[in-house]
Design a protein around this motif. Structure first.
Motif, short mmCIF file in Angstrom:
data_model
loop_
_atom_site.label_atom_id
_atom_site.label_comp_id
_atom_site.label_asym_id
_atom_site.label_seq_id
_atom_site.Cartn_x
_atom_site.Cartn_y
_atom_site.Cartn_z
N LYS E 136 0.86 -1.20 0.00
CA LYS E 136 0.00 0.00 0.00
C LYS E 136 0.89 1.24 0.00
CE LYS E 136 -3.74 1.76 2.86
NZ LYS E 136 -4.64 2.23 1.81
N GLN E 138 2.10 4.57 1.00
CA GLN E 138 1.95 5.37 2.22
C GLN E 138 1.90 6.85 1.84
OE1 GLN E 138 1.28 3.87 5.01
NE2 GLN E 138 1.51 1.95 3.87
N ASP E 142 -5.35 8.30 2.41
CA ASP E 142 -5.51 6.88 2.10
C ASP E 142 -6.07 6.74 0.68
OD1 ASP E 142 -6.11 4.25 1.79
OD2 ASP E 142 -7.20 4.04 3.69
N ASP E 148 2.77 0.74 -4.04
CA ASP E 148 4.16 1.17 -4.10
C ASP E 148 4.95 -0.09 -4.45
OD1 ASP E 148 6.06 3.09 -3.83
OD2 ASP E 148 6.33 2.79 -1.66
#
Lengths: 286, 286, 286, 286, 286, 286
Positions: E136, E138, E142, E148
């Motif tokens: 996910k 960062q 959100d 990534d």
């Protein structure tokens, strides 16, 4: 034995999956000896296990001894076996018998047995391709042609593996003059494993593993760091005939083998259980 | 021996050139036995010849017998050798001894000797890789475990050759049940040569070759067409122990080997002379 | 020449064994020139030696010069050869002739000769695959298109060797502009040997080797450490035309060739004797 | 020349795509000769075309002649060129000159030129690896060492191609006795193309192609079935020096080459246009 | 478009030669997106360019995005696209759609198109062979399943290239739990280029390149050292949507790609012009 | 489930040995579909079975359909699924959805799942490498883009297998114009198996196998010769949806697949049981 349901069969095969993955294309050296070599049923089970492991993509090398058969053959020709400190005194005639029995009788019979279980194998000894160069073992007592390993050339083993054969190795070696030496099979297995950068060397024995209390099989010690060994010897937990075996394990791990395991050859299919389940049996040194 | 001048040396090497070219990368099967296997000096000469041929690019396969050593070992264990029609009666215990002596003693000692002469070799027997499948030899008399060749799988020999090893082959075979059979080495050499599509199979013997007059070595017959053999048998020129040997030659040529030669193993370096000069010695069948 | 007995023949072949083993799959660069290139019989002997060495598994590279034939061709076209300090003054027309004679006449004729002796070969010059990049030799006097080696790309030689051909190399090179340069063959042989990490570079000459007393062939110096060379020059033992030749030897050894040898091309089969016997002839630099 | 826009450039490259695909990894033999070999600018264009074709994955073999340079060299050494029926009378000395000029001068200079255009190439002649075995051309008149092709061994060409080199071939051949023969380059190109199972053989000439009316270039015949050739000869449309060239084309197609093309070497980049566009120029035989 | 003469055609092909040589067997990663992906004619031109480059020996990897088609599909299923800071908010259902559209629709359709232009290709996504491991992303906000890159395993891409296929890569990745992530295609292309040690990564955009004055295409900056980028950002010359694109370029160059280029996908055949001419178009970072 | 003793485990593994031997390096094509694709637990079991089979040296190809997910996606975009004679009417938009769902969603998700079970796999569809060339299915009713297989090129599947990947194949194909076709997965699996000369094609279904009495699972017919099929259809034992499935089996066997099996995908690990035990489940056609 109870019938096993299809479901259970599938379950078992399925649970073997991660272990097969783990060892896929890795090398495992199995030192085969003791009771598993004498008892016919155990022998068949070992052969079948070796073929199975080989078939699922593990590069298995089978190293064997053969003390009892040597003793028997010596008796046949009217020669008494003489042991000094657990090692066979080996005069020239004995060395010839050792070579003949190990490389001619046991080795080739194992090859033949593997063949009958559907495996392809080649029977080699330390003389083939100059695989094991030996020299006279130095020590307080003269043991004759008992050999110390000088150098291992694993090329013949690798030729066998790379061409789809299971190499079966009889541990006789020679020196530059062509003398034949009797080499301890545990030691040879450990050294061969180290040279092959094996994942695992498995020594089959006639005991349950390393027991904290020799009388009580439930006190099995499943894992031992090689650094703990000296202290275990001092405590007397490792003692007697276990000492050289465990020193082989330590030596193998020191030379880069991931783990060395002592398993109970008296349990049928102990090799399969050791390799293909999370129920490692016996004692593992790492 | 007179010293040989440098000039002569160069001359000799030079004259070997066309023969080396002719056999380059070709396969030659040598059946090694008889006196050349017992006399130490002759043995060294044979080993050195084999290594030299292998080095100049010839794919040499060494097949050996070992009757005398089997007899000797049987005597040692208090068992008398029994021959019927020139063939050893082979009970189960004898078969074990045959395997042990051929595949363990002689075979591996030859490997070791080749190694000392600078050759790389692997010692194989008919069990390795299931190379020689045998069955009980059928005949008027029951000879026990004397085997007839059912099938040859030359893969182990080719693996050895392709990886730069000289294969040394002990001629014991097995059947599907795993029984061990004693196989005649001449026959095995001829069959292996045929399967390998060898250029040449050479049988070492203790005679000068095929003589028109057995008492006169100067009557050597250097070349024989295989079609002439029946007539030579009828004339009694081929007789006795020569018959099976020459039948092996005929069989090999029939199955596609270019030529089969019987040479005198009592002459030092007879293999080299046979292969690397125009002075073929002994008798050639084509 | 006395007839040589079969026994002696076998003996000779046998004694060549360790040398064949030693050079098996190793690379040897032979600079071929001088009398051995002019005398027809010597020429045949050299070709036959090269084929033999190649056949017994040695990777032979043949580098050649050709001064006399260049001179002769120049004369034919009515151009006089001009030498300055032992080196040919090379104008553009001369450079063309050098290329034509070396790469077209001598080189391809050697290829053809090797073929007739049973060898497979490819005739290359420094232009093939950009093998020899050269530049104008710098010095006090302008020598025209006499070249100094800038870079060697041995790929074409290795392609030939790896495909079973004996590379025959004519030493003409080019610069980035495409000019043709005449390159000294001794120098080129030494550099090629160094790039190939050859075991041995052999320069064929018309003298017996390095003599302590030029008038006395029995004063041959068989071995010279390269570090001794300056002192030998100072003492006048190495002098005249020997100096550049020996400097090539020193250069080759300095760049990693195991040994560089000057041998007498006037002796038939001198290459064979040098390589395949312990009677190294000529002078070896190491 | 007008500047070409980026768009046009991309267009052109793009339109070459199907042709590159069509010939990818296919073999094309180009016979290079005539004006394109004399005119410096045309020569550069040919070299650059060859390198480009080689780079886009076409296996190009360059076969060349060199009549004018041979004549010139003969003149230099004071020897007159003698032609009989269009073919050079070739005595032994002439054969030497032919070899020298073709294999040493022209061949290696082409290799050098290709190198300067960024190509890797090897210069071969019919002697290399025994590529062209020849015999004396039989005919009414004795032409000396003018050769007829007996056998082509394309191994050296394939070794070059498979190792990324453009083979450049000078068409001199030898017989078993080592005589040198002058071989017609058109014939050799056709035969080499046939042996290589080439897609295409291209003969560069100094004419526009096959013209219905020799005086009118607009009467070019773009396609000819080989079966039509005899009729075209009868009609006199194919005549004179065209006959042997076209017979080479017919021969090549008969032996399995997909098409044989006669193109005009006087047009710059005619090879590129022929191969990489739908504007086949010249005359194609199929 | 004016007709292009044969001469001009040959000229153009010829001038492409040095560029083809330069990139021969080198790897180029092309990020394909924007207008060139929507406009049918541009799309055909890109496909044809890719096939051509692949055919002339360049190892081309095609990485693509597909924002508009994702948006369209989401709309079809009644789901609105939500963007935060230019990035698509990706809930689980959206992630499924992204995977489906990128890996199933666009990717395979490109494969099919390349096939029709004569290219062989394989359509891969980050899941194949575990190629793109993601986590996910960062950040302050959100974004759901926007990923990534954790690790790239280029094995599937190399398998494709080594077997003659053009790999087409859809940039969806997964984590250890099997969640699907939407990965920015520019970033993925840059990382893949770095892992493949590519010669060049080309990002196709809808602008002319980096302009000193955004309103004036004539102020194109053709070359930028990656070290100059921070200053260009500070000056506002690099701004907005260009920042992440150029950061990808910088990242690629930092990780060892020789050059990263932003080209204008609105110009037909811009890839060909960039690679095969000296008229690099767009802006190159090195 | 009862705990399974180590002994039983070893027993089971041991009994799998002959089956593993039998299929070692053989190809098996599994058509995956139906309930086993919907039920999460069954799905995990199938994936794990596939990985295990692949690991023990079987070349497994996974072919999948995905009807329910296609229906669901069509519903999402507001398009109703229309079936004619059991086959989905496929207009162009539907064909797009089919491609997207099969090749993008299901295919890549299976790849991802295999990866999580420790397998390496590549997700391919009929467009990759031009694997499935299709044409419009001819029939009484127009079904739109429902395809008939014209040609299978298994190269992409073999590239995957030879590089250690499990190929997962979505059965969409294209024609020369680039139209997308929906291909029946059973048919495709049978054809792929035939092209690969597979040992076995396994069709997973939602029934117990071929039942003599549809209401009674105990009437399973375990073996059917393909020649018996017409009679079984006439008797009504093969009927309804079974007909096309069994015709696929017949077709596969006719084209050279050793056996075709219909197994019950509702039984967990039914593939393992089928392959690695003597308890073939379902119905086998041979």
């Amino acid at each position: 034995m109870n019938p096993i349901s299809n479901m259970d069969r599938a379950q078992v095969l399925n649970q073997a999956l991660p272990y097969i993955q783990k060892y896929s294309q890795k090398t495992i050296v199995v030192k085969y000896g003791g009771n598993a070599m004498i008892n016919e049923e155990l022998k068949q089970a070992v052969m079948s296990d070796i073929v199975l492991l080989s078939l699922v993509g593990i590069r298995v090398v089978l190293v064997h001894g053969g003390g009892p058969e040597i003793t028997e053959m010596l008796k046949k020709i009217g020669k008494e076996s003489k042991f000094i400190g657990g090692l066979r005194y080996t005069d020239e005639e004995t060395a010839q018998v050792v070579q003949m029995v190990l490389a001619g009788k046991i080795n080739k019979s194992l090859v033949s047995l593997l063949h009958r279980h559907g495996g392809k194998s080649l029977g080699l000894c330390g003389m083939d391709g100059g695989m094991i160069e030996a020299k006279k073992l130095q020590g307080e007592v003269d043991l004759g042609f008992v050999g110390d390993i000088v150098k291992i050339d694993t090329a013949p083993i690798e030729v066998a593996l790379n061409n789809g054969y299971i190499p079966v190795v009889a541990t006789v070696g020679t020196d530059q003059e062509g003398n034949t030496y009797n080499i301890n099979a545990d030691t040879a297995a450990a050294r061969i494993a180290a040279e092959l950068k094996a994942e695992n060397v498995i020594l089959m024995t006639d005991i349950r593993g390393l027991l904290r209390d020799k009388e009580d099989e439930s006190t099995l010690i499943p894992f031992v760091q090689v650094s703990e060994v000296p202290s275990l010897i001092r405590q007397g937990i490792i003692s007697g005939g276990m000492i050289p075996k465990i020193e082989c394990c330590v030596e193998a791990v020191r030379r880069g083998v991931k783990k060395a395991v002592i398993i109970d050859g008296r349990t049928p299919h102990s090799i399969l259980i050791e390799i293909l389940s999370d129920q490692g049996i016996g004692t593992m040194f790492y």
